[in-house]
Design a protein around this motif. Structure first.
Motif, PDB file in Angstrom:
ATOM      1  N   ASN A 125     -14.741 -33.451  -7.655  1.00 39.48           N
ATOM      2  CA  ASN A 125     -14.291 -34.281  -8.760  1.00 39.48           C
ATOM      3  C   ASN A 125     -14.859 -33.791 -10.090  1.00 39.48           C
ATOM      4  N   ARG A 126     -16.138 -33.439 -10.101  1.00 40.35           N
ATOM      5  CA  ARG A 126     -16.754 -32.944 -11.338  1.00 40.35           C
ATOM      6  C   ARG A 126     -16.116 -31.616 -11.771  1.00 40.35           C
ATOM      7  N   GLU A 127     -15.826 -30.746 -10.820  1.00 41.80           N
ATOM      8  CA  GLU A 127     -15.202 -29.468 -11.157  1.00 41.80           C
ATOM      9  C   GLU A 127     -13.783 -29.673 -11.686  1.00 41.80           C
ATOM     10  N   PHE A 128     -13.057 -30.641 -11.122  1.00 48.86           N
ATOM     11  CA  PHE A 128     -11.727 -30.967 -11.650  1.00 48.86           C
ATOM     12  C   PHE A 128     -11.833 -31.412 -13.099  1.00 48.86           C
ATOM     13  N   MET A 129     -12.762 -32.302 -13.391  1.00 45.53           N
ATOM     14  CA  MET A 129     -12.952 -32.762 -14.760  1.00 45.53           C
ATOM     15  C   MET A 129     -13.240 -31.589 -15.692  1.00 45.53           C
ATOM     16  N   ASN A 130     -14.105 -30.698 -15.276  1.00 49.46           N
ATOM     17  CA  ASN A 130     -14.445 -29.544 -16.111  1.00 49.46           C
ATOM     18  C   ASN A 130     -13.214 -28.682 -16.389  1.00 49.46           C
ATOM     19  N   ARG A 131     -12.373 -28.468 -15.372  1.00 47.95           N
ATOM     20  CA  ARG A 131     -11.165 -27.666 -15.571  1.00 47.95           C
ATOM     21  C   ARG A 131     -10.187 -28.363 -16.509  1.00 47.95           C
ATOM     22  N   VAL A 132     -10.096 -29.684 -16.419  1.00 44.41           N
ATOM     23  CA  VAL A 132      -9.222 -30.431 -17.319  1.00 44.41           C
ATOM     24  C   VAL A 132      -9.685 -30.274 -18.764  1.00 44.41           C
ATOM     25  N   VAL A 133     -10.971 -30.418 -18.994  1.00 45.74           N
ATOM     26  CA  VAL A 133     -11.494 -30.286 -20.359  1.00 45.74           C
ATOM     27  C   VAL A 133     -11.199 -28.899 -20.908  1.00 45.74           C
ATOM     28  N   ARG A 134     -11.448 -27.871 -20.120  1.00 42.91           N
ATOM     29  CA  ARG A 134     -11.176 -26.505 -20.590  1.00 42.91           C
ATOM     30  C   ARG A 134      -9.691 -26.296 -20.866  1.00 42.91           C
ATOM     31  N   ALA A 135      -8.834 -26.823 -19.978  1.00 45.32           N
ATOM     32  CA  ALA A 135      -7.396 -26.666 -20.175  1.00 45.32           C
ATOM     33  C   ALA A 135      -6.926 -27.404 -21.425  1.00 45.32           C
ATOM     34  N   ALA A 136      -7.468 -28.608 -21.659  1.00 43.08           N
ATOM     35  CA  ALA A 136      -7.091 -29.364 -22.854  1.00 43.08           C
ATOM     36  C   ALA A 136      -7.523 -28.628 -24.122  1.00 43.08           C
ATOM     37  N   LEU A 137      -8.720 -28.092 -24.109  1.00 43.57           N
ATOM     38  CA  LEU A 137      -9.181 -27.321 -25.268  1.00 43.57           C
ATOM     39  C   LEU A 137      -8.281 -26.123 -25.514  1.00 43.57           C
ATOM     40  N   GLN A 138      -7.904 -25.427 -24.464  1.00 38.07           N
ATOM     41  CA  GLN A 138      -7.022 -24.265 -24.610  1.00 38.07           C
ATOM     42  C   GLN A 138      -5.658 -24.668 -25.152  1.00 38.07           C
ATOM     43  N   ALA A 139      -5.238 -25.914 -24.870  1.00 40.69           N
ATOM     44  CA  ALA A 139      -3.954 -26.414 -25.360  1.00 40.69           C
ATOM     45  C   ALA A 139      -4.061 -26.983 -26.770  1.00 40.69           C
ATOM     46  N   GLY A 140      -5.253 -26.999 -27.335  1.00 40.39           N
ATOM     47  CA  GLY A 140      -5.427 -27.463 -28.704  1.00 40.39           C
ATOM     48  C   GLY A 140      -5.875 -28.895 -28.863  1.00 40.39           C
TER      49      GLY A 140
END
Length: 284
Positions: A60-75
């Protein structure tokens, strides 16, 4: 993790350390130190009955981390983490600091109703010199109007711009009487087009055998705490996105959402017992 009873900070005023806390137990699952003997003992009992609890928490924590990185990459540059719990390694603001350079910036609002979570989040943000762009709201996520109108929220979040709203492993603490669909809708309605909604939810999924029986035992134990638990299947989770288009790969098990590494055997065994997904609010 080696238990170190003296490592837990003094309890803030009004915090009950005689009863297990979901936030502190989750911290223990992740290997943190912001927990008390009652939380560690509860966690050990859970782990004896359901050995997948720590791998599941890690996924779950790793999923959250990937979401944050993906959102940042999307602006996306604004984040609201509902039911953020006791701070542990890999918090949203830490991911942002690691991903953005000094010329870029973002804002974060953590939300939790437990005084111990708020106390430790405040201390960590102060020590990280992050209080000008990250803050903690002491409120129950089940009260969207209160959360959205809080002074810290209004100071850090501009709801006319996209926000990444995260409900990470918290909706299983929202029962039927709390109107989960209405609650999530209230948050969705406050967000601007281009915003993301990320959800992870514990579930019986397609699990079976002793692991499934262990999870059902866990749910019964949580029903005896101040944070009773409800599991939901995939069909119950999808409506919470309100028809927003799901980002690829749609609703999946935790380690299958844009994976970055291979699973070991124990992690693969934990895979069926949670669902997750991210959706983006379309233009009006």
């Amino acid at each position: 993790m080696t238990d170190q009873p003296d490592s837990a900070p003094r309890a803030p005023e009004g915090v009950d350390t005689d009863k297990p806390s979901a936030a502190r137990i989750y911290d223990w699952y992740l290997g943190g130190t912001q927990n008390w003997a009652v939380d560690r003992e509860f966690g050990r009992r859970v782990e004896r009955q359901w050995s997948l609890v720590k791998p599941g928490a890690k996924q779950n924590r790793e999923f959250m981390n990937r979401v944050v990185r993906a959102a940042l990459q999307a602006g996306v540059r604004q984040f609201v983490d509902l039911g953020s719990g006791v701070p542990t390694a890999g918090n949203v603001h830490e991911i942002i600091e690691a991903e953005l350079d000094d010329e870029d910036s973002a804002t974060v609002v953590y939300v939790d109703y437990e005084p111990v979570a708020v106390a430790h989040a405040t201390l960590i943000l102060e020590e990280a010199a992050a209080t000008d762009w990250a803050g903690i709201v002491h409120s129950d996520m089940r009260k969207p109007r209160t959360v959205l109108r809080d002074e810290v929220t209004r100071e850090l979040i501009d709801f006319d711009r996209p926000v990444c709203l995260m409900m990470m492993a918290v909706l299983h603490f929202v029962g039927p009487d709390d109107d989960p669909e209405g609650m999530v809708k209230a948050y969705r309605d406050a967000l601007a087009p281009g915003s993301w909604l990320a959800i992870s939810q514990m579930s019986e999924g397609d699990g079976s055998g002793p692991a499934l029986e262990g999870l059902r035992w866990l749910v019964e134990q949580y029903r005896k705490t101040s944070n009773p638990m409800w599991l939901r299947d995939r069909a119950e989770i999808e409506p919470l996105f309100g028809g927003w288009p799901l980002l690829e790969p749609g609703i999946t098990h935790l380690p299958d959402w844009r994976p970055e590494r291979e699973l070991n055997a124990v992690e693969a065994e934990a895979r069926p017992f949670a669902w997750c997904g991210v959706a983006e609010k379309p233009p009006a």
